[in-house]
Design an enzyme around this catalytic site. Structure first.
Site, PDB file in Angstrom:
ATOM      1  N   TYR A  73     -37.224  79.755 -52.575  1.00 25.48           N
ATOM      2  CA  TYR A  73     -36.511  78.481 -52.462  1.00 25.48           C
ATOM      3  C   TYR A  73     -36.639  77.972 -51.032  1.00 25.48           C
ATOM      4  O   TYR A  73     -36.482  78.748 -50.085  1.00 25.48           O
ATOM      5  CB  TYR A  73     -35.021  78.659 -52.810  1.00 25.48           C
ATOM      6  CG  TYR A  73     -34.678  78.071 -54.149  1.00 25.48           C
ATOM      7  CD1 TYR A  73     -34.920  76.734 -54.423  1.00 25.48           C
ATOM      8  CD2 TYR A  73     -34.121  78.862 -55.147  1.00 25.48           C
ATOM      9  CE1 TYR A  73     -34.621  76.192 -55.655  1.00 25.48           C
ATOM     10  CE2 TYR A  73     -33.819  78.323 -56.383  1.00 25.48           C
ATOM     11  CZ  TYR A  73     -34.066  76.985 -56.632  1.00 25.48           C
ATOM     12  OH  TYR A  73     -33.775  76.452 -57.852  1.00 25.48           O
ATOM     13  N   GLU A 111     -35.386  74.530 -49.824  1.00 27.16           N
ATOM     14  CA  GLU A 111     -34.810  73.193 -49.621  1.00 27.16           C
ATOM     15  C   GLU A 111     -34.841  72.810 -48.152  1.00 27.16           C
ATOM     16  O   GLU A 111     -34.488  73.615 -47.280  1.00 27.16           O
ATOM     17  CB  GLU A 111     -33.360  73.145 -50.107  1.00 27.16           C
ATOM     18  CG  GLU A 111     -33.247  72.586 -51.507  1.00 27.16           C
ATOM     19  CD  GLU A 111     -32.723  73.601 -52.489  1.00 27.16           C
ATOM     20  OE1 GLU A 111     -33.072  74.805 -52.316  1.00 27.16           O
ATOM     21  OE2 GLU A 111     -31.987  73.199 -53.397  1.00 27.16           O
ATOM     22  N   ASP A 129     -49.777  52.523 -55.111  1.00 21.98           N
ATOM     23  CA  ASP A 129     -49.782  53.713 -55.961  1.00 21.98           C
ATOM     24  C   ASP A 129     -51.240  54.010 -56.289  1.00 21.98           C
ATOM     25  O   ASP A 129     -51.837  53.373 -57.167  1.00 21.98           O
ATOM     26  CB  ASP A 129     -48.962  53.455 -57.227  1.00 21.98           C
ATOM     27  CG  ASP A 129     -48.863  54.691 -58.114  1.00 21.98           C
ATOM     28  OD1 ASP A 129     -49.694  55.601 -57.956  1.00 21.98           O
ATOM     29  OD2 ASP A 129     -47.949  54.744 -58.962  1.00 21.98           O
ATOM     30  N   THR A 135     -50.421  60.940 -57.003  1.00 21.01           N
ATOM     31  CA  THR A 135     -50.418  62.283 -57.558  1.00 21.01           C
ATOM     32  C   THR A 135     -51.591  63.026 -56.922  1.00 21.01           C
ATOM     33  O   THR A 135     -52.438  62.423 -56.258  1.00 21.01           O
ATOM     34  CB  THR A 135     -50.575  62.260 -59.098  1.00 21.01           C
ATOM     35  OG1 THR A 135     -51.704  61.466 -59.433  1.00 21.01           O
ATOM     36  CG2 THR A 135     -49.338  61.686 -59.764  1.00 21.01           C
ATOM     37  N   LYS A 184     -55.475  63.991 -60.120  1.00 23.78           N
ATOM     38  CA  LYS A 184     -56.418  63.152 -60.875  1.00 23.78           C
ATOM     39  C   LYS A 184     -57.784  63.217 -60.174  1.00 23.78           C
ATOM     40  O   LYS A 184     -58.371  64.289 -60.107  1.00 23.78           O
ATOM     41  CB  LYS A 184     -55.845  61.736 -60.997  1.00 23.78           C
ATOM     42  CG  LYS A 184     -54.522  61.717 -61.787  1.00 23.78           C
ATOM     43  CD  LYS A 184     -54.027  60.318 -62.033  1.00 23.78           C
ATOM     44  CE  LYS A 184     -52.791  60.297 -62.924  1.00 23.78           C
ATOM     45  NZ  LYS A 184     -51.523  60.341 -62.175  1.00 23.78           N
ATOM     46  N   ARG A 210     -51.001  69.823 -60.287  1.00 26.15           N
ATOM     47  CA  ARG A 210     -50.073  68.791 -60.729  1.00 26.15           C
ATOM     48  C   ARG A 210     -48.988  68.647 -59.680  1.00 26.15           C
ATOM     49  O   ARG A 210     -48.125  69.504 -59.533  1.00 26.15           O
ATOM     50  CB  ARG A 210     -49.428  69.186 -62.070  1.00 26.15           C
ATOM     51  CG  ARG A 210     -50.413  69.380 -63.199  1.00 26.15           C
ATOM     52  CD  ARG A 210     -51.153  68.108 -63.524  1.00 26.15           C
ATOM     53  NE  ARG A 210     -50.288  67.128 -64.097  1.00 26.15           N
ATOM     54  CZ  ARG A 210     -50.289  66.761 -65.383  1.00 26.15           C
ATOM     55  NH1 ARG A 210     -51.135  67.315 -66.218  1.00 26.15           N
ATOM     56  NH2 ARG A 210     -49.469  65.832 -65.822  1.00 26.15           N
TER      57      ARG A 210
HETATM   58  N1  DSN Z   1     -50.167  59.645 -67.231  1.00 26.54           N
HETATM   59  C1  DSN Z   1     -50.971  59.099 -66.165  1.00 26.54           C
HETATM   60  C2  DSN Z   1     -52.268  58.589 -66.678  1.00 26.54           C
HETATM   61  O1  DSN Z   1     -52.803  59.142 -67.609  1.00 26.54           O
HETATM   62  O2  DSN Z   1     -52.804  57.617 -66.145  1.00 26.54           O
HETATM   63  C3  DSN Z   1     -50.247  58.096 -65.390  1.00 26.54           C
HETATM   64  O3  DSN Z   1     -49.052  58.616 -64.946  1.00 26.54           O
END
Ligand code: DSN
Length: 422
Positions: free
Chosen positions: A57, A59, A203, A229, A232, A238
């Protein structure tokens, strides 16, 4: 190491679960994965995310924790932050957000009060739930006003965005989304945000890897905050990051913790650090350029086969097909392609007359196939499989789908995926 991967402790303790993971490894090896938000991470990223770091942990932030025993964890987090700052050229990075939606919620907490007006692209136009769409907390707790794309071009109309922003005076403007096949003009959004007095949030979840690899312009000189994120095109675990100029650092950090989250997922932070290291290598630039080259080549091949692509093509990793002219609903096509070993997702297209759970479109992208080493020379075959798959979907021809599945598996066997090999 190749399939089957060895998970000796897991197999001994929980063979049922181990078998499911083994089946997923096989599925990811055998199929042509075209979901544009997915990828294959390296063994190094997988290993970092499955470590004892998850036992801690932590924090707080490095040097300012609420728990002891952070000698190593602090260094892990500092390393991830330093790498994010260097890779994207930003003054501040927070690597603790659990994923994209919590990262965006933290932005609201940092820069708006409940009930304030916020602005983003409408979900059916290619935006994201958390950009103020009605069913999301961000559309329920804030007053979301939404822009879209023009029906005739599939492109953002900046005069319309400016007019809306000046009229509505949002606290926050989001640019970016989940189904945008074209380059995002961050400078144009920044000008509108300045004119309307809004904080501009880019974003870049979908395109972070392209930005890191120099295959898409960077929002850094233009946006107040960058949300992304890490899993991707960036090809990490993730997770998510928020980046900004120094002036917003305190507000963002306070919003992430203690505003929204508890302890950071240290194993994910470590894996983010590894992914950022990988993304700083010359080979990652080649990968990013290839993702875009493959998408453009695939778009051309699809156009040549009579597919209707939103905005007429792509500048990035993503293609949005409107299957209306093919007379096959997106969901029917997506499910048939899945049976053919081609994994896509059905997707709303702008001005879609159909419902979101049964829309007209299919969304595809090239990050995963590029990570496996497929190049532009393979895109004719990929387009051909999609074309035959969609026609088989319309005709209910299961034999044709089975034939495609075998052809796909044969090519995939020649291009082993990162993470599934040593
Ligand atoms: N779920 C994502 C996507 O597939 O684009 C976006 O958050």
């Amino acid at each position: 190491m190749t399939l089957p991967l060895q998970h000796p402790a897991l197999s001994a303790t929980d063979p049922e679960l181990a078998a499911l993971i083994g089946a997923e490894e096989q599925l990811q090896a055998d199929t042509l994965r075209l979901i544009p938000s997915e990828n294959y991470v390296s063994r190094a990223v997988l290993e970092a995310s499955g470590t004892v770091l998850q036992n801690k942990y932590s924090e707080g932030y490095a040097g300012r924790r609420y728990y002891e025993g952070q000698q190593n964890i602090d260094q892990v987090e500092r390393l991830a932050i330093a790498r994010a700052k260097a890779l994207f050229g930003v003054e501040h990075a927070n690597v603790q957000p659990y994923s994209g939606s919590p990262a965006n919620l933290a932005v609201y907490l940092a820069f708006a009060e409940p009930g304030d007006t916020v602005m983003g692209m409408a979900l059916p136009m290619g935006g994201h739930l958390t950009h103020g769409w009605g069913v999301s907390a961000t559309g329920k707790w804030f007053r979301g006003v939404q822009y879209g794309v023009r029906q005739d071009t599939g492109l953002i109309d900046f005069d319309e965005v400016r007019e809306l922003a000046i009229k509505e005076r949002p606290k926050i403007i989001f640019c970016g989304g989940t189904a945008l096949p074209r380059t995002i003009d961050f400078a144009a959004f920044a000008e509108i945000a300045r004119e309307s007095g809004a904080v501009l949030v880019a974003d870049v979840a979908h395109i972070a890897g392209l930005i890191a690899g120099g295959a898409h312009p960077s929002p850094v000189p233009h946006a107040d905050v960058i949300s992304t994120t890490t899993h991707k095109t960036l090809r990490g675990p993730r997770g998510a990051m928020l980046m900004s100029r120094e002036e917003h650092a305190k507000a963002i950090d306070k919003a992430v913790f203690p505003g929204l989250q508890g302890g950071p997922h240290n194993q994910t932070t470590a894996a983010i650090a590894v992914a950022l290291h990988e993304a700083s290598q010359p080979s990652f630039r080649t990968y990013a350029q290839s993702v875009v080259a493959n998408a453009k080549a695939l778009a051309d091949e699809l156009l040549a086969r009579g597919f209707d692509l939103v905005s007429g093509g792509t500048d990035n990793h993503l293609i949005l097909m409107d299957l209306t002219p093919k007379d096959v609903p997106g969901k029917v096509a997506a499910k048939a392609l899945d049976r053919a070993g081609i994994v896509v997702n059905y997707n709303t297209v702008p001005y879609d007359p159909r419902k979101p759970f049964d829309p007209s479109g299919v969304r595809i992208g090239t990050p995963s196939l590029t990570s496996r080493g497929l190049g532009t020379e393979h895109m004719a075959a990929v387009a051909d499989w999609i074309d035959r798959g969609v026609r088989a979907a319309g005709a209910g021809d299961e034999d044709a789908l089975a034939t495609i599945r075998a052809e796909v598996a044969a090519l995939m066997a020649e291009y082993p995926a990162p993470g599934l090999t040593a």
